[in-house]
Design an enzyme around this catalytic site. Structure first.
Site, PDB file in Angstrom:
ATOM      1  N   HIS A 168       0.868  -1.172   0.000  1.00  0.00           N
ATOM      2  CA  HIS A 168       0.000   0.000   0.000  1.00  0.00           C
ATOM      3  C   HIS A 168       0.901   1.217   0.000  1.00  0.00           C
ATOM      4  O   HIS A 168       1.720   1.378   0.890  1.00  0.00           O
ATOM      5  CB  HIS A 168      -0.903   0.001   1.239  1.00  0.00           C
ATOM      6  CG  HIS A 168      -1.820   1.183   1.266  1.00  0.00           C
ATOM      7  ND1 HIS A 168      -3.129   1.129   0.845  1.00  0.00           N
ATOM      8  CD2 HIS A 168      -1.608   2.465   1.622  1.00  0.00           C
ATOM      9  CE1 HIS A 168      -3.677   2.317   0.954  1.00  0.00           C
ATOM     10  NE2 HIS A 168      -2.783   3.154   1.429  1.00  0.00           N
ATOM     11  N   CYS A 169       0.777   2.047  -1.000  1.00  0.00           N
ATOM     12  CA  CYS A 169       1.675   3.188  -1.132  1.00  0.00           C
ATOM     13  C   CYS A 169       0.954   4.475  -0.753  1.00  0.00           C
ATOM     14  O   CYS A 169       0.058   4.912  -1.485  1.00  0.00           O
ATOM     15  CB  CYS A 169       2.190   3.283  -2.568  1.00  0.00           C
ATOM     16  SG  CYS A 169       3.406   4.580  -2.780  1.00  0.00           S
ATOM     17  N   PRO A 170       1.315   5.111   0.362  1.00  0.00           N
ATOM     18  CA  PRO A 170       0.650   6.359   0.723  1.00  0.00           C
ATOM     19  C   PRO A 170       1.010   7.505  -0.222  1.00  0.00           C
ATOM     20  O   PRO A 170       0.219   8.424  -0.387  1.00  0.00           O
ATOM     21  CB  PRO A 170       1.165   6.648   2.137  1.00  0.00           C
ATOM     22  CG  PRO A 170       2.375   5.820   2.307  1.00  0.00           C
ATOM     23  CD  PRO A 170       2.289   4.684   1.364  1.00  0.00           C
ATOM     24  N   GLY A 173      -1.444   7.161  -2.746  1.00  0.00           N
ATOM     25  CA  GLY A 173      -2.784   7.123  -2.157  1.00  0.00           C
ATOM     26  C   GLY A 173      -3.612   5.929  -2.571  1.00  0.00           C
ATOM     27  O   GLY A 173      -4.826   6.023  -2.718  1.00  0.00           O
TER      28      GLY A 173
END
EC number: 2.3.1.225
Lengths: 364, 166
Positions: A168-170, A173
């Site tokens: 999951h890449c912040p 997003g």
């Protein structure tokens, strides 16, 4: 004669999807809930490139070549396009099992493992499969009520099972999974090139101009240069490193998730059964392979409940082959499924539509 | 074997849903989309084993065609990359085209083979490509209806799709 115009509000499936995603543009855009860092990414890229085009490019285009801003523009547009594609598309979310399916699987599990005595925690549900002569275990997801396909994983931030889950890449997003991994990779690759390009030409600009008016005067004239160099310097270390890491993963056809868990490394572990053994073949498959469409059907129209005022014949139904009589509420029911095991038997009458975020929070 | 003749619309109007059977994915060849060809015991009295297996095998071959990694898929991928993926705004991918073919095939199979036997196949795309859902109908108005598949599926479904696809 007066004519009454009744405006029908259609409910689309994205409004009822479980999980913690936000949807925009009537279901066309799908992102994670926390978008703050994504906005920061956008701001940094747009800001740095705007400064570059406004100041350095004007001087360099005249002094050196007009191709410099043209190439920068191409890189910039490509990285923005791939960033938006990564952030806005469905990463490969596996929809949750409908109540009938969940019950069917539960019965199968009980038949294989035997009934669990009251009060005891049931054993973790695992199925063994053989892939290319190696045993791979399939885990049961308690939230989605399915046996996860190999390489799929449940993202706790988005509360969805994602196929070929990478991470999951912040910064974008969104989750990175089967459907948007290539966009993610091309984004970090083009961003690395863009960063190196902007950094290099900033140095060239400062060098050229300093020869004429001196170093300090140059910085005074275009103070944005300092900012750009700083941003590019810090970005270089992180993004270029990340690109190198993902190039390594692509060459071996592995995901970040598998790499972190050490699924295929170590003495007693099995070898990666998904790798073709050939770097070129692996790269081609991951980056240029066929792209499966989203199975979420975000923009499908939900049939209205039977208890509503409109008769079923005037409803717009989704393209499902399900007959009208038993299951117009089937789609609604699945999305209101409580976290504990549900039975397909008596479900409560459908409630008025709630926003998906509240349903997810109630489950937690 | 069910002797009542139904067409699809009649099925929806007069029949009631007895039970559903789910044909799971077969992961023995990796993550490609394939369904188990194992014959579910609940369908024993409803449809010939061979017909069912042929349907599943045809579906599997369609999915294999969609996911085929070869010259044309590389070309599509490279072309899309060169246009920064804007081409997908106006062009359908090869996978989407095959999925449409599959929809038509399932519709055809339902009309010709499954509905006359009181069964209905649901397109796996509507179930997240996880299962092929087969709905078994019991004819409400016929006098001598065949036995529905809802009898004690606990014991029989333990064998259907349990550990391993081999």
């Amino acid at each position: 004669m007066s004519v009454m115009v009744v405006r029908k509000k259609v409910t689309r499936k994205w409004e009822k999807l479980p999980g913690r995603n936000t949807f925009c543009c009537d279901g066309r855009v799908m992102m994670a809930r926390q978008k703050g860092i994504f906005y920061l990414t956008l701001f940094l890229i747009l800001g740095t490139c705007t400064l570059f085009f406004a100041f350095e490019c004007r001087y360099l285009a005249v002094q050196l070549s007009p191709a410099i801003p043209v190439f920068a523009a191409m890189l910039f547009l490509f990285s923005m396009a791939t960033l938006l594609r990564t952030s806005f598309s469905d990463p490969g979310v596996i929809p949750r099992a409908l109540p009938d399916e969940a019950a069917f699987i539960e019965m199968e599990i009980e038949a294989t493992n035997g009934a669990v005595p009251q009060g005891q925690r049931p054993p973790p549900r695992i199925k063994n499969f053989q892939i290319n002569n190696q045993i791979v275990k399939l885990k049961y997801c308690y939230t989605c009520k399915i046996f996860r396909p190999p390489r799929a994983s449940h993202c706790s931030i988005c509360d969805n099972c994602v196929e070929r889950f990478d991470h999951h890449c912040p910064w974008v997003g969104n989750c990175v999974g089967k459907r948007n991994y290539r966009y993610f990779y091309l984004f970090i690759l083009s961003l690395s090139l863009l960063t190196i390009y902007v950094f290099a030409f900033n140095i060239v600009y400062v060098a050229l101009k300093s020869l004429k008016i001196g170093f300090l005067e140059t910085l005074k004239e275009t103070p944005g240069t300092v900012l750009e160099v700083l941003i590019c310097f810090f970005t270089l270390w992180s993004v270029v490193g990340l690109t190198g890491f993902h190039t390594f993963l692509v060459a071996l056809n592995q995901t970040t998730n598998e790499d972190i868990k050490g699924s295929w490394t170590g003495k007693n572990r099995v070898q990666n059964p998904y790798s073709h053994g050939n770097i070129v073949k692996n790269c081609c498959e991951v980056l240029c392979g066929p792209l499966p469409p989203s199975v979420l059907d975000r923009r499908g129209i939900l049939p209205l409940e039977e208890s509503g005022s409109r008769p079923p014949s005037t409803q717009e139904t989704s393209s499902s082959l399900l007959p009208q009589s038993p299951a117009p509420t089937e789609h609604l029911r699945s999305n209101e499924m409580p976290k504990d095991t549900s039975t397909p038997a008596e479900m409560p009458p459908p409630e008025p539509p709630e926003p998906p975020q509240e349903v997810a929070e109630a489950d937690k | 074997m069910a002797t009542e003749v139904h067409n699809l619309q009649e099925l929806r109007r007069s029949a009631s849903l007895a039970t559903k059977v789910f044909v799971q994915r077969d992961y023995s060849d990796g993550t490609i989309c394939q369904f188990q060809t194992k014959f579910p015991p609940e369908l024993d009295s409803r449809i010939e084993r061979q017909l069912f297996e042929e349907t599943v095998k045809t579906l599997n071959s369609f999915y294999a065609e969609a996911e085929k990694i070869g010259g044309s898929s590389y070309l599509e991928g490279c072309l899309a990359c060169a246009t920064a993926y804007f081409i997908f705004l106006c062009m359908e991918t090869h996978y989407e085209k095959v999925l449409k073919k599959i929809s038509r095939y399932i519709q055809e199979q339902n009309e010709k083979i499954f509905a006359p036997r009181g069964l209905l196949l649901t397109d796996p795309v509507e179930r997240g490509m996880r299962v092929i859902e087969i709905s078994i109908y019991e004819d409400r108005c016929s006098s001598g209806s065949s036995s529905s598949g809802s009898s004690g599926s606990g014991s029989s479904s333990g064998g259907g799709g349990g550990a391993g696809a081999r």
